[in-house]
Design a protein around this motif. Structure first.
Motif, PDB file in Angstrom:
ATOM      1  N   VAL A 140      -4.337   6.023   3.264  1.00 55.81           N
ATOM      2  CA  VAL A 140      -3.806   5.136   2.225  1.00 55.81           C
ATOM      3  C   VAL A 140      -4.172   5.741   0.881  1.00 55.81           C
ATOM      4  N   LYS A 141      -3.151   6.140   0.139  1.00 53.93           N
ATOM      5  CA  LYS A 141      -3.364   6.784  -1.156  1.00 53.93           C
ATOM      6  C   LYS A 141      -3.684   5.752  -2.236  1.00 53.93           C
ATOM      7  N   LEU A 142      -2.925   4.657  -2.255  1.00 57.33           N
ATOM      8  CA  LEU A 142      -3.130   3.595  -3.238  1.00 57.33           C
ATOM      9  C   LEU A 142      -3.063   2.243  -2.542  1.00 57.33           C
ATOM     10  N   ARG A 143      -3.990   1.367  -2.883  1.00 54.86           N
ATOM     11  CA  ARG A 143      -3.980   0.008  -2.339  1.00 54.86           C
ATOM     12  C   ARG A 143      -3.107  -0.875  -3.220  1.00 54.86           C
ATOM     13  N   SER A 144      -2.450  -1.848  -2.601  1.00 52.20           N
ATOM     14  CA  SER A 144      -1.570  -2.743  -3.360  1.00 52.20           C
ATOM     15  C   SER A 144      -2.369  -3.488  -4.423  1.00 52.20           C
ATOM     16  N   GLY A 145      -1.777  -3.649  -5.580  1.00 52.18           N
ATOM     17  CA  GLY A 145      -2.444  -4.320  -6.684  1.00 52.18           C
ATOM     18  C   GLY A 145      -3.259  -3.402  -7.569  1.00 52.18           C
ATOM     19  N   TYR A 185      -2.191  -0.362  -8.654  1.00 53.18           N
ATOM     20  CA  TYR A 185      -1.333   0.610  -9.308  1.00 53.18           C
ATOM     21  C   TYR A 185      -0.180  -0.105  -9.996  1.00 53.18           C
ATOM     22  N   VAL A 186       0.475   0.624 -10.876  1.00 57.03           N
ATOM     23  CA  VAL A 186       1.613   0.088 -11.622  1.00 57.03           C
ATOM     24  C   VAL A 186       2.807   0.998 -11.390  1.00 57.03           C
ATOM     25  N   GLY A 187       3.991   0.433 -11.283  1.00 54.67           N
ATOM     26  CA  GLY A 187       5.208   1.220 -11.162  1.00 54.67           C
ATOM     27  C   GLY A 187       5.645   1.422  -9.735  1.00 54.67           C
ATOM     28  N   ARG A 188       6.701   2.208  -9.591  1.00 52.04           N
ATOM     29  CA  ARG A 188       7.274   2.501  -8.285  1.00 52.04           C
ATOM     30  C   ARG A 188       6.640   3.751  -7.706  1.00 52.04           C
ATOM     31  N   HIS A 189       6.400   3.742  -6.403  1.00 52.05           N
ATOM     32  CA  HIS A 189       5.767   4.884  -5.742  1.00 52.05           C
ATOM     33  C   HIS A 189       6.475   5.193  -4.433  1.00 52.05           C
ATOM     34  N   ASP A 190       6.570   6.469  -4.127  1.00 50.69           N
ATOM     35  CA  ASP A 190       7.115   6.928  -2.860  1.00 50.69           C
ATOM     36  C   ASP A 190       6.056   6.701  -1.783  1.00 50.69           C
ATOM     37  N   GLY A 191       6.460   6.203  -0.622  1.00 51.52           N
ATOM     38  CA  GLY A 191       5.514   5.972   0.465  1.00 51.52           C
ATOM     39  C   GLY A 191       4.938   4.568   0.493  1.00 51.52           C
ATOM     40  N   ARG A 192       5.528   3.640  -0.254  1.00 51.61           N
ATOM     41  CA  ARG A 192       5.059   2.252  -0.277  1.00 51.61           C
ATOM     42  C   ARG A 192       5.488   1.570   1.018  1.00 51.61           C
ATOM     43  N   VAL A 193       4.550   0.915   1.709  1.00 49.71           N
ATOM     44  CA  VAL A 193       4.838   0.302   3.009  1.00 49.71           C
ATOM     45  C   VAL A 193       5.160  -1.180   2.892  1.00 49.71           C
ATOM     46  N   SER A 250      10.302   7.623   2.981  1.00 48.35           N
ATOM     47  CA  SER A 250       9.902   8.750   2.143  1.00 48.35           C
ATOM     48  C   SER A 250      10.504  10.010   2.738  1.00 48.35           C
ATOM     49  N   LYS A 251      11.569  10.466   2.150  1.00 51.14           N
ATOM     50  CA  LYS A 251      12.248  11.665   2.626  1.00 51.14           C
ATOM     51  C   LYS A 251      11.311  12.867   2.579  1.00 51.14           C
ATOM     52  N   ALA A 252      10.475  12.946   1.551  1.00 50.98           N
ATOM     53  CA  ALA A 252       9.557  14.084   1.401  1.00 50.98           C
ATOM     54  C   ALA A 252       8.532  14.123   2.537  1.00 50.98           C
ATOM     55  N   LEU A 253       7.897  12.988   2.840  1.00 49.96           N
ATOM     56  CA  LEU A 253       6.902  12.944   3.915  1.00 49.96           C
ATOM     57  C   LEU A 253       7.542  13.222   5.270  1.00 49.96           C
ATOM     58  N   ASP A 302       0.848  -1.198   0.000  1.00 47.75           N
ATOM     59  CA  ASP A 302       0.000   0.000   0.000  1.00 47.75           C
ATOM     60  C   ASP A 302       0.877   1.239   0.000  1.00 47.75           C
ATOM     61  N   VAL A 303       0.360   2.323  -0.537  1.00 42.95           N
ATOM     62  CA  VAL A 303       1.083   3.592  -0.577  1.00 42.95           C
ATOM     63  C   VAL A 303       0.356   4.566   0.332  1.00 42.95           C
ATOM     64  N   ILE A 304       1.089   5.119   1.309  1.00 45.69           N
ATOM     65  CA  ILE A 304       0.485   6.081   2.232  1.00 45.69           C
ATOM     66  C   ILE A 304       0.842   7.505   1.809  1.00 45.69           C
ATOM     67  N   ASP A 305       0.068   8.435   2.325  1.00 46.99           N
ATOM     68  CA  ASP A 305       0.317   9.845   2.075  1.00 46.99           C
ATOM     69  C   ASP A 305      -0.200  10.620   3.275  1.00 46.99           C
ATOM     70  N   ILE A 306       0.169  11.877   3.360  1.00 41.51           N
ATOM     71  CA  ILE A 306      -0.281  12.763   4.420  1.00 41.51           C
ATOM     72  C   ILE A 306      -0.873  14.001   3.769  1.00 41.51           C
ATOM     73  N   VAL A 307      -2.056  14.391   4.228  1.00 41.75           N
ATOM     74  CA  VAL A 307      -2.687  15.613   3.734  1.00 41.75           C
ATOM     75  C   VAL A 307      -2.825  16.596   4.890  1.00 41.75           C
ATOM     76  N   GLN A 308      -2.876  17.870   4.544  1.00 47.45           N
ATOM     77  CA  GLN A 308      -3.025  18.906   5.547  1.00 47.45           C
ATOM     78  C   GLN A 308      -4.306  19.676   5.265  1.00 47.45           C
TER      79      GLN A 308
END
Length: 122
Positions: free
Chosen positions: A52-57, A59-67, A81-84, A37-43
């Motif tokens: 959870v921004k994207l659930r596993s399966g 999406y395609v490709g590499r993503h920042d924030g993949r757990v 994730s250096k950015a988060l 899964d890919v997580i994200d933080i919103v303000q």
């Protein structure tokens, strides 16, 4: 008298300057996290929300924030994730490491968001 345990509250998520983010099993269960899964933080209105921004399966490709699951086998997750991590450290005004509790969860548009209490480093 002096208390041995002045602050008994445990942290739910920790952010490190290196970009490493550790998520407790409690929060992972609330978000129904799965490996990949890919997580994200919103303000919004000065509050930070983890979701959870994207659930596993789904999406395609590499993503920042993949757990991924940590090796301790207790249901904890980790991501890099250096950015988060940097965004959270800057928002809290902390250098090095930020260990925060999380608050209530809200649901909006079929997505669960969990409040990160970033002003209270444990």
């Amino acid at each position: 008298m002096k208390s041995i345990l002045p602050n008994s509250r445990k942290h739910d998520i920790s952010f490190h300057a290196s970009g490493k983010i550790d998520i407790s099993a409690h929060i992972a269960r609330k978000l129904s996290l799965a490996p990949g899964d890919v997580i994200d933080i919103v303000q919004e209105y000065g509050e930070m929300y983890l979701y959870v921004k994207l659930r596993s399966g789904n999406y395609v490709g590499r993503h920042d924030g993949r757990v991924w699951v940590t090796a301790n086998g207790k249901g904890t997750f980790r991501t890099c994730s250096k950015a988060l991590a940097t965004a959270m450290l800057v928002a809290a005004g902390v250098n090095g490491r930020l260990r925060c509790p999380c608050g209530t969860e809200i649901e909006r548009d079929n997505t669960k968001y969990i409040t990160i209490i970033y002003r209270c480093s444990l």
